[in-house]
Design a protein around this motif. Structure first.
Motif, PDB file in Angstrom:
ATOM      1  N   VAL A  33       0.856  -1.184   0.000  1.00 24.09           N
ATOM      2  CA  VAL A  33       0.000   0.000   0.000  1.00 24.09           C
ATOM      3  C   VAL A  33       0.893   1.235   0.000  1.00 24.09           C
ATOM      4  N   VAL A  34       0.655   2.123  -0.948  1.00 24.31           N
ATOM      5  CA  VAL A  34       1.399   3.387  -1.030  1.00 24.31           C
ATOM      6  C   VAL A  34       0.441   4.520  -0.717  1.00 24.31           C
ATOM      7  N   LEU A  35       0.793   5.337   0.269  1.00 22.86           N
ATOM      8  CA  LEU A  35      -0.033   6.462   0.695  1.00 22.86           C
ATOM      9  C   LEU A  35       0.692   7.761   0.368  1.00 22.86           C
ATOM     10  N   GLU A  36       0.071   8.575  -0.462  1.00 22.56           N
ATOM     11  CA  GLU A  36       0.688   9.825  -0.907  1.00 22.56           C
ATOM     12  C   GLU A  36      -0.223  10.996  -0.554  1.00 22.56           C
ATOM     13  N   ARG A  37       0.336  11.976   0.142  1.00 25.86           N
ATOM     14  CA  ARG A  37      -0.442  13.133   0.575  1.00 25.86           C
ATOM     15  C   ARG A  37      -0.909  13.993  -0.597  1.00 25.86           C
ATOM     16  N   GLY A  38      -0.097  14.085  -1.641  1.00 27.33           N
ATOM     17  CA  GLY A  38      -0.429  14.937  -2.777  1.00 27.33           C
ATOM     18  C   GLY A  38      -1.309  14.239  -3.795  1.00 27.33           C
ATOM     19  N   PRO A  39      -1.626  14.949  -4.890  1.00 29.17           N
ATOM     20  CA  PRO A  39      -2.528  14.386  -5.901  1.00 29.17           C
ATOM     21  C   PRO A  39      -1.845  13.506  -6.932  1.00 29.17           C
ATOM     22  N   ARG A  73      -0.129  -2.701 -13.601  1.00 27.39           N
ATOM     23  CA  ARG A  73       1.133  -3.364 -13.923  1.00 27.39           C
ATOM     24  C   ARG A  73       1.756  -4.063 -12.727  1.00 27.39           C
ATOM     25  N   PHE A  74       1.672  -3.437 -11.553  1.00 27.76           N
ATOM     26  CA  PHE A  74       2.399  -3.960 -10.390  1.00 27.76           C
ATOM     27  C   PHE A  74       1.486  -4.483  -9.275  1.00 27.76           C
ATOM     28  N   GLY A  75       0.199  -4.340  -9.431  1.00 26.30           N
ATOM     29  CA  GLY A  75      -0.688  -4.807  -8.369  1.00 26.30           C
ATOM     30  C   GLY A  75      -0.522  -4.020  -7.078  1.00 26.30           C
ATOM     31  N   LEU A  76      -0.225  -2.738  -7.185  1.00 24.31           N
ATOM     32  CA  LEU A  76      -0.036  -1.888  -6.008  1.00 24.31           C
ATOM     33  C   LEU A  76      -1.341  -1.193  -5.645  1.00 24.31           C
ATOM     34  N   ASP A  77      -1.552  -1.025  -4.348  1.00 19.20           N
ATOM     35  CA  ASP A  77      -2.688  -0.251  -3.842  1.00 19.20           C
ATOM     36  C   ASP A  77      -2.173   1.160  -3.563  1.00 19.20           C
ATOM     37  N   VAL A  78      -2.319   2.038  -4.540  1.00 26.68           N
ATOM     38  CA  VAL A  78      -1.770   3.396  -4.445  1.00 26.68           C
ATOM     39  C   VAL A  78      -2.909   4.370  -4.184  1.00 26.68           C
ATOM     40  N   ARG A  79      -2.796   5.114  -3.111  1.00 30.60           N
ATOM     41  CA  ARG A  79      -3.865   6.034  -2.706  1.00 30.60           C
ATOM     42  C   ARG A  79      -3.297   7.448  -2.592  1.00 30.60           C
ATOM     43  N   THR A  80      -3.687   8.311  -3.504  1.00 27.88           N
ATOM     44  CA  THR A  80      -3.293   9.713  -3.428  1.00 27.88           C
ATOM     45  C   THR A  80      -4.264  10.465  -2.518  1.00 27.88           C
ATOM     46  N   ARG A  81      -3.830  11.656  -2.139  1.00 28.96           N
ATOM     47  CA  ARG A  81      -4.603  12.501  -1.221  1.00 28.96           C
ATOM     48  C   ARG A  81      -4.920  11.753   0.075  1.00 28.96           C
ATOM     49  N   HIS A  82      -3.969  10.948   0.495  1.00 34.24           N
ATOM     50  CA  HIS A  82      -4.066  10.234   1.776  1.00 34.24           C
ATOM     51  C   HIS A  82      -2.833  10.599   2.611  1.00 34.24           C
ATOM     52  N   GLU A  83      -3.076  11.254   3.721  1.00 34.17           N
ATOM     53  CA  GLU A  83      -1.993  11.736   4.580  1.00 34.17           C
ATOM     54  C   GLU A  83      -1.897  10.890   5.840  1.00 34.17           C
ATOM     55  N   VAL A  84      -0.697  10.373   6.098  1.00 34.31           N
ATOM     56  CA  VAL A  84      -0.464   9.645   7.340  1.00 34.31           C
ATOM     57  C   VAL A  84      -0.186  10.671   8.436  1.00 34.31           C
ATOM     58  N   ASP A  98      -8.001  10.513   4.805  1.00 32.22           N
ATOM     59  CA  ASP A  98      -8.392  10.623   3.403  1.00 32.22           C
ATOM     60  C   ASP A  98      -8.799  12.078   3.179  1.00 32.22           C
ATOM     61  N   LEU A  99      -7.960  12.846   2.525  1.00 32.66           N
ATOM     62  CA  LEU A  99      -8.181  14.284   2.395  1.00 32.66           C
ATOM     63  C   LEU A  99      -9.390  14.603   1.527  1.00 32.66           C
ATOM     64  N   ALA A 100      -9.671  13.765   0.543  1.00 36.05           N
ATOM     65  CA  ALA A 100     -10.826  14.014  -0.317  1.00 36.05           C
ATOM     66  C   ALA A 100     -12.132  13.794   0.436  1.00 36.05           C
ATOM     67  N   ALA A 101     -12.177  12.740   1.243  1.00 40.36           N
ATOM     68  CA  ALA A 101     -13.401  12.413   1.991  1.00 40.36           C
ATOM     69  C   ALA A 101     -13.441  13.064   3.367  1.00 40.36           C
ATOM     70  N   ASP A 102     -12.298  13.671   3.762  1.00 44.90           N
ATOM     71  CA  ASP A 102     -12.175  14.263   5.098  1.00 44.90           C
ATOM     72  C   ASP A 102     -12.555  13.245   6.179  1.00 44.90           C
ATOM     73  N   ALA A 103     -11.937  12.053   6.064  1.00 44.10           N
ATOM     74  CA  ALA A 103     -12.226  10.980   7.008  1.00 44.10           C
ATOM     75  C   ALA A 103     -10.922  10.299   7.401  1.00 44.10           C
ATOM     76  N   ALA A 104     -10.832   9.844   8.648  1.00 43.28           N
ATOM     77  CA  ALA A 104      -9.629   9.200   9.153  1.00 43.28           C
ATOM     78  C   ALA A 104      -9.888   7.715   9.388  1.00 43.28           C
TER      79      ALA A 104
END
Length: 550
Positions: A33-39, A73-84, A98-104
């Motif tokens: 799982v990849v969590l990226e704060r930006g878009p 291609r890689f079977g990765l779970d990549v989630r943008t706009r997600h801030e740890v 989840d910055l888009a949904a404003d939910a933790a």
């Protein structure tokens, strides 16, 4: 899949994405799982200044992958706009917003990789929020909108690599640019006599350069300096350095350096079990201790290495020498290892070599002159660092020297390298080989040199200064107080000289011949290293290790 391990990677650029894709290639069954704060993820942030300048025409060119393509291609779970926002290393969970949904929510992990990067340094001055960094595509969008809306002037705060790339690209867009640097020179990692060449190139292109500039305020259309001067600035670009983003690591209990860089071992493990770190947030091991080196090459390599470790494969850590390159308005600057300034501030006894060779054979059309500098440990002939300024061919000379350093070659070993030669690519005596010849001569005592910053002291100590260039060259430009004896007349005029002499020429080559003649006639002689070209580039400047701010 029930036994699959979950690796959570925080940060989806450079080191983070290299870790994710390498880990998948090594292990098909893990949950990644990849969590990226930006878009955006997996974009070429080194290309952002050139997107502003229009050199790269389309934003899509720097977007290397998307969450969808990485999933396919890689079977990765990549989630943008997600801030740890928090790490609990005891329970092995991260708290995610989840910055888009404003939910933790909480997400469990077996292994956690922090690739949180570095954030721009923002001076605490009024109005600084108007200044734009160049860190992501959102920043680029804001800059381009400002230009499209009529910005005509720009102030770039900081004259490091990114600052000068931004200055170049704003010039391309037609803005009147001022570069503001708090230090006494541009390009702080580069020694002053080579940085001066870059500063001259900036001024020649119409860029205003203000060094020793302390910004005290940013207004609606100006930047205010401590001396009261105001610099016109419809657009303000902040490039005053970066600071490791290590808040998550610190909150998790990881050890960090005084600058906030995360300490990791040779396997990228932090001091917290199950937590790894890579990239710009990490303190790098160099031959002379820990360094903060925010370089894409190093971040990507560390991402690859941590994937090896997580997969149970052997991994070898690499010492980081800070090899880097930038082109500024047609002038290329490259470096590897330590500068003379750094070495002297650490109390290391060094030998320094300057040369000014052509990039290829002079008889073949289009040859360009460059300036090379080699810093050598006087005790054991080890190469400590190198710098180069010029045009074509600068990159390959620094790359050759960086490779030689990694292989443990000594400075004099450069003489023995077998390098590709044809007149349009190099010289029969390649510039790197020539540095090796010079290093041999210094090592064996066949040459003695004076550096540009030592010349006044040598003359004050009684040495006679002799210019061995032609009378015509001497008439055009000479060091004050020098006696002109052209090299071809030197043997016949030795009687005019005293017991101690410093000779110089244009770049040092004729000076070396002159020094060999005089030494064999019993004269205490030294050659001005790099000749008048190096001395003139540094005219009026002081070595940084002698100034009060160090």
């Amino acid at each position: 899949m029930t036994n699959a391990r979950r690796t959570v990677i925080v940060g989806g650029v450079a080191g983070g994405m290299s870790a994710a894709t390498r880990l998948r290639r090594l292990n098909e069954t893990d949950d990644i799982v990849v969590l990226e704060r930006g878009p955006h993820v997996s974009y070429a942030n080194c290309g952002l200044p050139y997107l502003v300048g229009g050199v790269i025409a389309e934003e899509g060119s720097v977007l290397l992958q998307t969450p969808r393509s990485l999933g396919a291609r890689f079977g990765l779970d990549v989630r943008t706009r997600h801030e740890v926002t928090a790490v609990d290393p005891v329970r092995k969970v991260v708290t995610v917003r989840d910055l888009a949904a404003d939910a933790a929510f909480e997400l469990a992990y077996d292994d956690l990789v922090l690739s949180t990067g570095a954030a721009p340094v923002r001076p605490a001055v009024p109005g600084i929020d108007r200044a734009l960094a160049c860190r992501d595509l959102d920043d680029v969008g804001r800059m381009m909108r400002a230009i499209d809306e009529g910005a005509a002037t720009a102030a770039v705060i900081g004259a490091g690599f990114i600052g000068l790339e931004m200055a170049e690209n704003l010039v391309r867009r037609g803005l009147a640019v001022t570069v503001l640097e708090a230090a006494p020179q541009v390009l702080g990692p580069v020694d002053v006599e080579l940085a001066a060449v870059v500063e001259s190139a900036l001024r020649a292109a119409g860029v205003a350069v203000v060094t020793g500039a302390r910004v005290v305020g940013v207004r609606s259309d100006t930047v205010v300096l401590a001396d009261g001067a105001s610099v016109p600035a419809d657009l303000v670009v902040l490039a005053a350095g970066v600071r490791p983003e290590s808040r998550l690591a610190v909150a998790a209990g990881a050890e960090v350096s005084d600058t906030g860089a995360i300490y990791v071992d040779d396997h990228q493990r932090t001091s917290v079990p199950g937590v790894y770190a890579v990239g710009d947030a990490v303190a790098k091991r160099s031959p002379r201790g820990m360094r903060d080196v925010p370089l894409a090459n190093t971040a990507n390599l560390q991402g690859r290495r941590v994937a090896d470790v997580l997969s149970g494969h052997a991994s070898t850590a690499r010492l980081t020498r800070g090899t880097a390159i930038v082109e500024v308005l047609g002038t290329v600057v490259a470096m590897t290892g330590d500068s003379e300034r750094t070495c002297r501030l650490r109390g290391i006894d060094v030998r320094v070599l300057h040369s000014h060779p052509l990039d290829h054979a002079g008889y073949y059309p289009g040859a360009e002159q460059m300036s090379l500098k080699l810093v050598v440990d006087a005790a054991d002939d080890a190469i400590l660092g190198a710098q180069a300024v010029g045009g074509t061919g600068v990159d390959k000379r620094i790359d050759v020297i960086a490779t030689a350093m990694a292989a443990g070659l000594r400075a004099s070993d450069l003489a023995n390298l077998e390098l590709a030669y044809a007149p349009q690519f190099g010289s029969a005596k390649d510039p790197v080989n020539m540095l090796g010849y010079m290093a041999e001569n210094l090592r064996d005592g066949r040459s003695r040199t004076v550096q540009w910053h030592e010349l006044d002291e040598a003359v004050a100590g009684g040495a006679r200064l002799v210019d061995v260039r032609t009378a015509g060259e001497f008439a055009q430009d000479a060091v004050a107080g020098a006696l002109n004896i052209p090299l071809d007349e030197l043997r016949a005029r030795i009687a005019e000289l005293g017991p101690s002499v410093v000779v110089y020429c244009a770049v040092g080559q004729r000076g070396h011949v002159a020094a060999r003649i005089l030494a064999q006639h019993g004269i205490d002689v030294r050659n001005l290293d790099g000749g008048i070209r190096t001395w003139r580039a540094a005219a009026g400047r002081s070595p940084a290790w002698r100034t009060s701010d160090h």
